[in-house]
Scaffold this active site. Sequence first.
Site, PDB file in Angstrom:
ATOM      1  N   LYS A   1      44.248  41.362  31.960  1.00  0.00           N
ATOM      2  CA  LYS A   1      43.483  41.043  33.092  1.00  0.00           C
ATOM      3  C   LYS A   1      42.294  40.410  32.472  1.00  0.00           C
ATOM      4  O   LYS A   1      41.701  41.049  31.628  1.00  0.00           O
ATOM      5  CB  LYS A   1      43.324  42.198  34.079  1.00  0.00           C
ATOM      6  CG  LYS A   1      42.623  41.964  35.289  1.00  0.00           C
ATOM      7  CD  LYS A   1      42.399  43.196  36.099  1.00  0.00           C
ATOM      8  CE  LYS A   1      41.728  42.876  37.577  1.00  0.00           C
ATOM      9  NZ  LYS A   1      41.650  44.231  38.269  1.00  0.00           N
TER      10      LYS A   1
ATOM     11  N   SER B   1      43.122  43.128  42.751  1.00  0.00           N
ATOM     12  CA  SER B   1      42.538  41.963  42.218  1.00  0.00           C
ATOM     13  C   SER B   1      43.310  41.581  40.698  1.00  0.00           C
ATOM     14  O   SER B   1      43.009  40.679  39.982  1.00  0.00           O
ATOM     15  CB  SER B   1      40.923  42.389  41.587  1.00  0.00           C
ATOM     16  OG  SER B   1      41.002  43.664  40.930  1.00  0.00           O
TER      17      SER B   1
ATOM     18  N   SER C   1      44.106  47.699  43.288  1.00  0.00           N
ATOM     19  CA  SER C   1      44.155  46.354  42.896  1.00  0.00           C
ATOM     20  C   SER C   1      45.369  46.364  41.747  1.00  0.00           C
ATOM     21  O   SER C   1      45.494  45.165  41.062  1.00  0.00           O
ATOM     22  CB  SER C   1      42.674  45.980  42.089  1.00  0.00           C
ATOM     23  OG  SER C   1      41.836  45.800  43.034  1.00  0.00           O
TER      24      SER C   1
END
Length: 467
Positions: free
Chosen positions: A80, A155, A179
Amino acid sequence: MDSICFASIAEIACKIRSREISPCEIIDAHLEHIEKLQPKLNAFVHVDAEGARRRAQAAEARVLRGDAVGALHGIAISMKSCIDVAGWPCPAGSRLRADYVACQDAVLVARLRAAGAILIGNTNVPEFLMAYETDNSLSGKTSNPWELSRSAGGSSGGEAAAIASGCSMGGVGSDGGGSVRVPAHFCGICGLKPTPGRIPSTGHYPRGAGAFSWLGAVGPMARTVADVRALFDVMKGPDADDALSSAIEARTFGEGELPGMRVGILESDALGIVTRETNEAVQRAASLLSEQFTVEPFALKGLQQAIELWWFFFGPMIAHLFEPIVEGREEELSPMFREYMAVARSKIEATVDELMGTCVKRDIMRAKIIKQMRDVPILLSPVCAAPAFRHGEGNWQPICGYRDTMRHAQWLNLAGFPGVSVPMGFSADGLPIGVQVIGRPNEDELVLAVAEILETARGKFKAPSGV
């Protein structure tokens, strides 16, 4: 190529050790797959093809020399883009961080490298991670590999899309309100939100500390629970720079040790209504687990307050921390982040007394939930109210927004509980539906063990057909 890109970590690791396949073949296959799918999915913000090939050559040489290799030797991993990887841009989805390049690896990245993993690139996120859809003004939106008109979630949406589509064998997301688990659910993969501190969050932006330390955690994502566990085993362990980390003794569970344990099907009026197909997925999971466990409905009290307390920290308090960062640069912000800030700041600014009082309420609420689960160590629930929504349909508005649809995920972050999303079925539109296996703090290994039993009982889960 599919036999490589959709294989499990265990399968590929074994073949690398036996020299049936080389790390260079693994990386080349994934880079070719990324080149094909990136225009459709936009999962990545940075791909380090040259560096990945160079590390693959070094990994291959070690195998040929007969050197001892780590558990993830030659495995293609993504990250990420809010987690530091030395020399890579890690913008966290914001124009305000477009020029940020990490100077050193996050602790978890260093541990993955030490185990032999090869990082191929980092993945897209909503601006500053503050939405359940991955879209931003810096690098655009990420699409769901099952249906390109749908969101990959947020996210960690870029991470979920990359893994589900076979562009990466596994990776790392982060979770402050679902997320990791929501994108995993949307994209038909597995994702663990561990107990905060089990995996060091050092090198993650924004940094979780102080009153916010229980809220977020970094966690592994992969196509199977076994692969999630393999990543967790490498990354877990104490780190002096993470205030919540501690040397928790890892548990293993022998054959026959778990059957008969009580598993609760989570019930609470505070969690709202889910789709019929979502409820059916939970009931299917309960039925499969009932072959080994005592599965029964379980009413958990206090979740309405837990969700309200979660929003106090995730909304007004985090928005307050962002204010000096964004001041004077509002025109550069993504529409979704501007919406979050507007909704979060609509409340009158909290006083120091209110902040301290809410910290106390959180700890009391957490203790009450743990006490209720004293004899029921595992809960089953939906991940959220429905499968993946269409691009642009998610929002932070007070009615039918994220605070309504994502409640099943959010309370775990207030309480600091571990939870893993496991794919369990499909909607009538062919979208994956996950269920959530929830455990008590620091019992992450038990959560993974039960999730793996559930996954085995479910059978093989197909790859997405949308790309």
